[in-house]
Design an enzyme around this catalytic site. Structure first.
Site, PDB file in Angstrom:
ATOM      1  CE  LYS A  13      -3.819  -2.333   2.445  1.00  0.00           C
ATOM      2  NZ  LYS A  13      -4.685  -1.887   3.637  1.00  0.00           N
ATOM      3  CE1 TYR A  53      -9.614  -2.661   1.041  1.00  0.00           C
ATOM      4  CE2 TYR A  53      -8.762  -0.569   0.159  1.00  0.00           C
ATOM      5  CZ  TYR A  53      -8.500  -1.836   1.070  1.00  0.00           C
ATOM      6  OH  TYR A  53      -7.181  -2.162   1.408  1.00  0.00           O
ATOM      7  CG  ASN A 124      -3.432  -2.793   7.116  1.00  0.00           C
ATOM      8  OD1 ASN A 124      -3.304  -2.097   6.082  1.00  0.00           O
ATOM      9  ND2 ASN A 124      -4.413  -3.324   7.505  1.00  0.00           N
ATOM     10  CG  HIS A 127      -5.056  -6.085  -0.216  1.00  0.00           C
ATOM     11  ND1 HIS A 127      -6.376  -6.099   0.581  1.00  0.00           N
ATOM     12  CD2 HIS A 127      -5.275  -7.107  -0.957  1.00  0.00           C
ATOM     13  CE1 HIS A 127      -7.206  -7.025  -0.110  1.00  0.00           C
ATOM     14  NE2 HIS A 127      -6.304  -7.649  -1.201  1.00  0.00           N
ATOM     15  CD  GLU A 138      -8.776  -8.946  -3.122  1.00  0.00           C
ATOM     16  OE1 GLU A 138      -9.273  -8.353  -2.265  1.00  0.00           O
ATOM     17  OE2 GLU A 138      -7.741  -9.409  -2.929  1.00  0.00           O
TER      18      GLU A 138
HETATM   19  P1  IDP Z   1      -7.927  -7.095   5.519  1.00  0.00           P
HETATM   20  O1  IDP Z   1      -7.174  -5.848   4.676  1.00  0.00           O
HETATM   21  O2  IDP Z   1      -7.133  -7.596   6.738  1.00  0.00           O
HETATM   22  O3  IDP Z   1      -8.283  -8.131   4.472  1.00  0.00           O
HETATM   23  P2  IDP Z   1     -10.373  -5.664   5.567  1.00  0.00           P
HETATM   24  O4  IDP Z   1     -11.593  -5.961   6.705  1.00  0.00           O
HETATM   25  O5  IDP Z   1     -10.785  -6.126   4.243  1.00  0.00           O
HETATM   26  O6  IDP Z   1      -9.015  -6.316   6.054  1.00  0.00           O
HETATM   27  O7  IDP Z   1     -10.505  -4.136   5.491  1.00  0.00           O
HETATM   28  C1  IDP Z   1      -9.500  -3.623   4.365  1.00  0.00           C
HETATM   29  C2  IDP Z   1      -8.603  -2.508   5.066  1.00  0.00           C
HETATM   30  O8  IDP Z   1      -9.608  -1.432   5.653  1.00  0.00           O
HETATM   31  C3  IDP Z   1      -7.872  -2.864   6.227  1.00  0.00           C
HETATM   32  O9  IDP Z   1      -6.689  -3.363   5.445  1.00  0.00           O
HETATM   33  C4  IDP Z   1      -7.487  -1.546   6.810  1.00  0.00           C
HETATM   34  O10 IDP Z   1      -6.483  -0.756   6.105  1.00  0.00           O
HETATM   35  C5  IDP Z   1      -8.800  -0.978   6.684  1.00  0.00           C
HETATM   36  N1  IDP Z   1      -9.727  -1.106   8.004  1.00  0.00           N
HETATM   37  C6  IDP Z   1     -10.169  -2.317   8.207  1.00  0.00           C
HETATM   38  N2  IDP Z   1     -10.718  -2.373   9.365  1.00  0.00           N
HETATM   39  C7  IDP Z   1     -10.725  -1.071  10.076  1.00  0.00           C
HETATM   40  C8  IDP Z   1     -11.076  -0.198  11.134  1.00  0.00           C
HETATM   41  O11 IDP Z   1     -11.861  -0.974  11.875  1.00  0.00           O
HETATM   42  N3  IDP Z   1     -10.791   0.700  11.471  1.00  0.00           N
HETATM   43  C9  IDP Z   1      -9.806   1.277  10.417  1.00  0.00           C
HETATM   44  N4  IDP Z   1      -9.424   0.837   9.349  1.00  0.00           N
HETATM   45  C10 IDP Z   1      -9.780  -0.522   8.912  1.00  0.00           C
HETATM   46 MG    MG Z   2      -9.818  -7.751   3.067  1.00  0.00          MG
END
Ligand code: IDP
Ligand code: MG
Length: 169
Positions: A13, A53, A124, A127, A138
């Site tokens: 990212k 997303y 984070n 992805h 994806e």
């Molecule tokens: P993942 O990336 O671990 O698959 P997802 O639930 O698909 O997690 O969420 C996509 C992205 O959205 C995450 O990588 C993170 O950057 C952001 N995200 C997910 N949940 C939260 C949250 O509760 N607060 C803030 N950002 C979040």
């Molecule tokens: Mg995800």
């Protein structure tokens, strides 16, 4: 039972690129012994971000998330890759760590390099796909068939008559 070949879409990212973590992240991922079968740098459009997303649309942080993946807070680019091999999804996800960087194992990529912004977005760094179904959706969103060195998913020939394409001058 032998694990079957799987694919996973991996994105470094914009925060990962801004922090010059590409090398470190690729080194960590090489522990999986998986093959990289596609790789490119992408400037992420809003359309691509929203499609990627689409399952997060109802989240309170959705708009921030879209801006984050488009690189509005960092370098405006993402490194997209396809990893392929036995058990690819779980292997990549394991090294990647939990979504919330504060809950992620400190030795995972997200645990080591992620943070939560003051606006509440989990930055984070990486992805990775969570399931074979998500990986297929994806990978087809981020890559054209000819950009992947393996025939992963069925393709067909299509005649595109009014296609405008940039070629070398
Ligand atoms: P993942 O990336 O671990 O698959 P997802 O639930 O698909 O997690 O969420 C996509 C992205 O959205 C995450 O990588 C993170 O950057 C952001 N995200 C997910 N949940 C939260 C949250 O509760 N607060 C803030 N950002 C979040
Ligand atoms: Mg995800």
């Amino acid at each position: 039972m032998t694990e079957k070949d799987e694919q996973s879409l991996v994105l470094i990212k914009p925060d990962g690129l801004k922090k010059s973590l590409t090398g470190n992240i690729l080194t960590r991922l090489s522990e999986t012994k998986l093959d990289i079968v596609a790789a490119k740098i992408v400037r992420v459009s809003r359309e691509l971000a929203e499609k990627h997303y689409c399952h997060m649309k109802e989240k309170p942080f959705y708009e921030e998330l879209i801006k984050y993946i488009m690189g509005e807070y960092h370098k405006r680019k993402v490194m997209a890759m396809v990893y392929c091999g036995p058990g690819a999804i779980a292997k990549v996800r394991g090294i990647c760590g939990a979504t919330n960087p504060e809950e992620a194992d400190p030795v995972s990529i997200r645990g080591a390099y992620g943070r939560i912004t003051t606006k509440g977005v989990y930055e984070n760094a990486i992805h990775t796909s969570v399931s074979a179904e998500e990986a297929e959706r994806e990978i087809k969103l981020w890559f054209e068939p000819e950009e992947i060195i393996l025939d992963i998913y069925p393709t067909k020939e299509a005649k595109l008559q009014s296609l405008k394409k940039r070629v070398w001058a």
